[in-house]
Design a protein around this motif. Structure first.
Motif, PDB file in Angstrom:
ATOM      1  N   SER A 273       0.527  -1.278  -0.210  1.00  0.00           N
ATOM      2  CA  SER A 273      -0.232  -0.123  -0.004  1.00  0.00           C
ATOM      3  C   SER A 273       0.459   1.165  -0.417  1.00  0.00           C
ATOM      4  N   GLY A 274       2.086   0.919  -0.016  1.00  0.00           N
ATOM      5  CA  GLY A 274       2.760   2.360   0.089  1.00  0.00           C
ATOM      6  C   GLY A 274       2.722   2.982   1.515  1.00  0.00           C
ATOM      7  N   LEU A 275       1.993   2.204   3.066  1.00  0.00           N
ATOM      8  CA  LEU A 275       2.258   2.776   4.017  1.00  0.00           C
ATOM      9  C   LEU A 275       3.942   3.214   4.280  1.00  0.00           C
ATOM     10  N   SER A 276       3.737   4.302   4.978  1.00  0.00           N
ATOM     11  CA  SER A 276       5.112   4.169   6.299  1.00  0.00           C
ATOM     12  C   SER A 276       5.298   4.513   7.362  1.00  0.00           C
ATOM     13  N   ILE A 277       5.357   3.049   7.941  1.00  0.00           N
ATOM     14  CA  ILE A 277       5.476   1.679   9.110  1.00  0.00           C
ATOM     15  C   ILE A 277       5.642   3.408  10.428  1.00  0.00           C
ATOM     16  N   ASN A 278       6.686   4.273  10.178  1.00  0.00           N
ATOM     17  CA  ASN A 278       7.321   4.675  11.124  1.00  0.00           C
ATOM     18  C   ASN A 278       6.172   5.966  11.117  1.00  0.00           C
ATOM     19  N   ALA A 279       6.281   6.003   9.963  1.00  0.00           N
ATOM     20  CA  ALA A 279       5.072   7.152  10.272  1.00  0.00           C
ATOM     21  C   ALA A 279       4.209   7.271  11.160  1.00  0.00           C
ATOM     22  N   ASN A 280       3.717   6.266  11.221  1.00  0.00           N
ATOM     23  CA  ASN A 280       2.637   5.852  12.028  1.00  0.00           C
ATOM     24  C   ASN A 280       2.583   5.071  12.953  1.00  0.00           C
ATOM     25  N   PRO A 281       2.523   5.802  14.305  1.00  0.00           N
ATOM     26  CA  PRO A 281       2.435   5.266  15.708  1.00  0.00           C
ATOM     27  C   PRO A 281       2.074   3.580  16.265  1.00  0.00           C
ATOM     28  N   ASP A 282       0.713   3.126  15.557  1.00  0.00           N
ATOM     29  CA  ASP A 282       0.130   2.468  15.953  1.00  0.00           C
ATOM     30  C   ASP A 282       0.894   0.928  14.794  1.00  0.00           C
ATOM     31  N   LEU A 283       1.088   1.382  13.774  1.00  0.00           N
ATOM     32  CA  LEU A 283       1.514   0.150  12.888  1.00  0.00           C
ATOM     33  C   LEU A 283       3.037   0.181  13.125  1.00  0.00           C
ATOM     34  N   SER A 284       3.748   1.366  13.591  1.00  0.00           N
ATOM     35  CA  SER A 284       4.820   0.172  13.951  1.00  0.00           C
ATOM     36  C   SER A 284       4.694  -0.382  15.040  1.00  0.00           C
ATOM     37  N   VAL A 285       4.258  -0.025  16.254  1.00  0.00           N
ATOM     38  CA  VAL A 285       4.464  -1.371  17.681  1.00  0.00           C
ATOM     39  C   VAL A 285       4.194  -2.671  16.987  1.00  0.00           C
ATOM     40  N   VAL A 286       3.196  -2.679  16.108  1.00  0.00           N
ATOM     41  CA  VAL A 286       2.696  -4.534  15.928  1.00  0.00           C
ATOM     42  C   VAL A 286       3.374  -4.003  14.855  1.00  0.00           C
ATOM     43  N   ALA A 287       4.455  -4.101  13.925  1.00  0.00           N
ATOM     44  CA  ALA A 287       5.555  -4.746  12.667  1.00  0.00           C
ATOM     45  C   ALA A 287       6.421  -5.043  13.684  1.00  0.00           C
ATOM     46  N   GLY A 288       6.544  -4.211  14.652  1.00  0.00           N
ATOM     47  CA  GLY A 288       7.849  -4.402  15.882  1.00  0.00           C
ATOM     48  C   GLY A 288       7.831  -5.577  16.442  1.00  0.00           C
ATOM     49  N   ARG A 289       6.558  -6.011  16.899  1.00  0.00           N
ATOM     50  CA  ARG A 289       6.542  -7.022  17.607  1.00  0.00           C
ATOM     51  C   ARG A 289       6.170  -8.580  16.027  1.00  0.00           C
ATOM     52  N   ALA A 290       5.933  -8.255  15.685  1.00  0.00           N
ATOM     53  CA  ALA A 290       6.458  -9.519  14.719  1.00  0.00           C
ATOM     54  C   ALA A 290       7.802  -9.763  14.309  1.00  0.00           C
ATOM     55  N   SER A 291       8.220  -9.087  13.557  1.00  0.00           N
ATOM     56  CA  SER A 291       9.946  -9.090  13.707  1.00  0.00           C
ATOM     57  C   SER A 291      10.478  -9.021  14.715  1.00  0.00           C
ATOM     58  N   ALA A 292      10.450  -8.974  15.743  1.00  0.00           N
ATOM     59  CA  ALA A 292      10.946  -9.364  16.779  1.00  0.00           C
ATOM     60  C   ALA A 292      10.784 -10.766  17.144  1.00  0.00           C
ATOM     61  N   VAL A 293       9.648 -11.124  16.648  1.00  0.00           N
ATOM     62  CA  VAL A 293       9.829 -12.666  16.606  1.00  0.00           C
ATOM     63  C   VAL A 293      10.810 -13.458  15.768  1.00  0.00           C
ATOM     64  N   LEU A 294      10.958 -12.699  14.936  1.00  0.00           N
ATOM     65  CA  LEU A 294      11.703 -13.053  13.555  1.00  0.00           C
ATOM     66  C   LEU A 294      13.423 -12.393  14.859  1.00  0.00           C
ATOM     67  N   GLU A 295      14.106 -12.160  15.061  1.00  0.00           N
ATOM     68  CA  GLU A 295      15.104 -11.570  15.855  1.00  0.00           C
ATOM     69  C   GLU A 295      15.358 -12.735  16.642  1.00  0.00           C
ATOM     70  N   ARG A 296      14.495 -12.543  17.419  1.00  0.00           N
ATOM     71  CA  ARG A 296      14.841 -13.994  18.620  1.00  0.00           C
ATOM     72  C   ARG A 296      15.126 -15.007  17.972  1.00  0.00           C
ATOM     73  N   ALA A 297      14.458 -15.502  17.025  1.00  0.00           N
ATOM     74  CA  ALA A 297      14.863 -17.125  16.681  1.00  0.00           C
ATOM     75  C   ALA A 297      16.176 -17.074  16.047  1.00  0.00           C
ATOM     76  N   ALA A 298      16.739 -15.407  14.599  1.00  0.00           N
ATOM     77  CA  ALA A 298      17.702 -15.522  14.810  1.00  0.00           C
ATOM     78  C   ALA A 298      18.815 -15.544  15.976  1.00  0.00           C
ATOM     79  N   ARG A 299      18.656 -14.963  17.147  1.00  0.00           N
ATOM     80  CA  ARG A 299      18.971 -14.536  17.814  1.00  0.00           C
ATOM     81  C   ARG A 299      19.962 -15.923  18.312  1.00  0.00           C
ATOM     82  N   ASP A 300      18.848 -17.277  19.081  1.00  0.00           N
ATOM     83  CA  ASP A 300      19.020 -17.778  18.980  1.00  0.00           C
ATOM     84  C   ASP A 300      19.486 -19.649  18.515  1.00  0.00           C
ATOM     85  N   LEU A 301      19.757 -19.077  17.260  1.00  0.00           N
ATOM     86  CA  LEU A 301      20.593 -20.108  16.486  1.00  0.00           C
ATOM     87  C   LEU A 301      22.405 -19.307  16.409  1.00  0.00           C
TER      88      LEU A 301
END
Length: 205
Positions: A112-140
């Protein structure tokens, strides 16, 4: 959909649902606010009770998508435990599953071309998703000496990009039509090659 939903206080979600159907059918850029209002059974003026405009409506559809996405990623991570590799692979599969099951949300989030960083609500939930992947990468990465360990953020970005690429090339549209292998196999083998190259898993894993 009738106007009854509005009188019961469900107009906001009715509009989001209408937008998701239109996004899936026409793309995030291919529909108007009037079309979303008509699909929800209300006048265009009624939309402004809940949304400032079309972009605001799409942002809410994307926000809801990220909530579902993060929940799926978290569940996948937990089901892959205690193996760090299994968790990472499960998270990758969850990415593909989400794109297949929730195409409207996926398109609102990523096309959609939305700016996640410009939308606090989007930024929070998008960060939660990427944090899961980051946790898995850190475990490895934990068993690799710190001096030889690649940055976790870089590994996360690479796995995310690989997952997104498989979705865009081989999952969207007609799954399997453009590849001789299932998308899940392509992603898992790609992740395996990448991780072996970094020394995060052994050559015989």
């Amino acid at each position: 959909m009738s106007k009854r939903g509005y009188h019961h206080g469900n107009l906001k979600q009715a509009l989001v649902d209408a937008a998701l159907s239109l996004i899936e059918a026409k793309s995030p850029q291919g529909f108007t606010l009037s079309e979303a209002a008509k699909a929800a059974g209300v006048t265009p003026a009624a939309v402004y009770r809940h949304f400032q405009g079309r972009e605001d409506l799409i942002a809410e559809a994307a926000r809801q998508g990220y909530v579902i996405f993060a929940d799926l990623m978290e569940y996948a991570y937990q089901t892959g435990q205690p193996s760090a590799l299994s968790s990472l692979e499960a998270v990758g599969r969850a990415y593909l599953a989400f794109a297949r099951k929730y195409p409207g949300h996926y398109m609102a989030m990523f096309e959609s071309g939305l700016s996640i960083n410009a939308n606090p609500d989007l930024s929070v939930v998008a960060g939660r998703a990427s944090a899961v992947l980051e946790r898995a990468a850190r475990d490895l990465s934990d068993h690799i000496p710190e001096s030889k360990r690649p940055p976790v953020a870089m590994v996360t970005a690479h796995i995310w990009a690989m997952s997104h690429g498989v979705v865009e090339l081989y999952t969207r549209g007609t799954p399997g039509a453009r590849a001789p292998f299932p998308a899940e196999e392509l992603l898992e083998s790609g992740i395996g090659i990448y991780l072996r190259g970094l020394g995060l898993i052994s050559a015989d894993t």
